[in-house]
Design a protein around this motif. Structure first.
Motif, PDB file in Angstrom:
ATOM      1  N   ARG A 130       0.839  -1.206   0.000  1.00  0.00           N
ATOM      2  CA  ARG A 130       0.000   0.000   0.000  1.00  0.00           C
ATOM      3  C   ARG A 130       0.874   1.256   0.000  1.00  0.00           C
ATOM      4  N   HIS A 163       1.114   4.068  -2.934  1.00  0.00           N
ATOM      5  CA  HIS A 163       0.920   5.499  -2.679  1.00  0.00           C
ATOM      6  C   HIS A 163       2.120   6.300  -3.213  1.00  0.00           C
ATOM      7  N   GLU A 211       2.049   6.619  -6.927  1.00  0.00           N
ATOM      8  CA  GLU A 211       1.129   7.681  -7.359  1.00  0.00           C
ATOM      9  C   GLU A 211       1.803   9.047  -7.275  1.00  0.00           C
TER      10      GLU A 211
END
Ligand code: GTP
Length: 367
Positions: free
Chosen positions: A139, A143, A146
């Motif tokens: 995760r 992130h 991104e």
């Protein structure tokens, strides 16, 4: 410019970081698979007792340590991963200890030993913790990815805008330098044209466009040198219009000027390529003939020149009556120097005037 280079440098940097994150996410999945493989090897062995499954266990163990090493190396540049990886490493140790213990317990105490069943539960618990840690790590990486993508988009836009601006600046500079060069070239050409015109004006008569007195001197010197070295002859025909003053006085200078232009044009019509015609000044013209063999050719030429004005000349709608008196001097027959030759031709022209005008005379030899 610096701004564009910075944007491009950062674009490369963030792209590399994004690739690194992608590799780490791939390795996290690979780590999970390697542990599961080891676990399935252990389970197979426990169920069947086949040592073949122990090979699968060992392969899983070795894959796990390889992937862990890769993740540790990558974590050098991404500090964010370190705590999670640290926890995963401990859990993985724990997991493999349990796998090994299970095998030992079964070997010594049998499959349905109460220790084994407790150890199996512990193994599942640890695996769940590992999965949770791996998911958490993924995760975080997703992130981060991104963020990097967002930075990449920003730098790409900056690079495109910077590139377009740079292109505009380069085109502007090129256009400016092209324009300056063209202007400079135009100025140079203009200066050359002015210089050429000035040089032409210095050697030519403004009214008729014929070579002027100065050019006569230069041409005669050259012709003389050539004739002297090649033992050839040449002739000067000194021509002075008859009755020109009268026309000037009667009709004015404008008509006189137009008549001089017409006279020059008529003379040109009977000349050959090698002949040299010039306006000596006023109503006097000089003709230098250097390509002839016999004196008779000179007399024929003089007759043709006189013949040009046998009929009245139409100028500005006026029929004007003029004539031409010609004096001829030949090199080397009449004189051996240019100055003397000119003098002889001039004197011969006056002889023509004195003996009734509109005729030609040859000079008398000077010694
Ligand atoms: N229109 C005009 N007249 C000029 C120019 N240069 C000289 N003249 C005039 O030409 C005339 C030449 O004089 P002359 O040679 O005595 O005139 P002419 O009537 O031919 O006399 P002869 O030679 O004895 O026949 C003078 O009146 C000058 O003023 C010129 O460029 N234009």
């Amino acid at each position: 410019m610096l701004w564009l280079f910075t944007a491009m440098y950062q674009l490369v940097y963030y792209s590399e970081q994004k690739d690194l994150v992608d590799r780490q996410r791939y390795d996290i999945v690979a780590l999970g698979k390697a542990i599961t493989n080891a676990e399935s090897g252990q389970r197979g062995y426990l169920l069947t007792g086949h040592t073949l499954f122990l090979d699968t266990l060992e392969r899983g163990r070795s894959e796990t340590s390889t992937v862990m090493a890769k993740l540790d190396a990558q974590a050098q540049s991404l500090t964010l991963l370190r705590p999670g990886l640290q926890r995963i490493r401990q859990l993985v140790h724990q997991k493999f200890d349990i796998l090994d213990q299970n095998i030992q317990v079964q070997l010594h105490a049998g499959e349905f030993s109460p220790h084994l069943s407790l150890s199996k539960d512990k193994g599942r618990e640890v695996m769940k913790l590992i999965d949770d840690e791996l998911l958490d790590l993924d995760r975080k990486l997703a992130h981060l990815r991104e963020n990097f993508e967002h930075e990449i988009r920003k730098r790409m836009l900056a690079s495109v805008v910077g590139g377009v601006l740079l292109g505009v600046v380069i085109i502007g500079v090129l256009l400016f330098s092209y324009r300056s060069t063209t202007l400079l070239l135009e100025q140079v050409l203009e200066t050359q044209a002015v210089a050429k015109q000035a040089s032409h004006q210095a050697d030519h008569d403004l009214l008729t466009g014929l070579p002027n007195r100065r050019s006569v001197g230069v041409h005669l010197d050259n012709t003389y040198q050539l004739a002297r070295h090649t033992s050839k002859q040449f002739a000067i025909l000194f021509m002075d219009l008859d009755g020109f003053k009268l026309i000037n006085d009667k009709y004015g200078h404008e008509v006189g000027d137009a008549l001089l232009i017409e006279v020059a044009n008529r003379f040109k019509k009977v000349l050959r390529q090698s002949d040299f015609l010039a306006r000596q000044g006023g109503d006097e013209f000089i003709l230098v003939v250097s390509n002839y063999l016999y004196r008779q050719e000179l007399t024929q030429l003089a007759q043709r020149l006189i013949q040009l004005f046998s009929e009245p000349v139409m100028v500005l709608g006026l029929p004007l009556e003029i004539g031409v008196s010609i004096g001829i001097a030949e090199y080397p027959h009449h004189a051996k120097q240019v100055k003397q030759l000119l003098h002889v031709a001039d004197k011969a022209m006056y002889d023509s005037k004195k003996s009734g005008k509109n005729r030609y005379s040859f000079g008398s030899e000077t010694r």
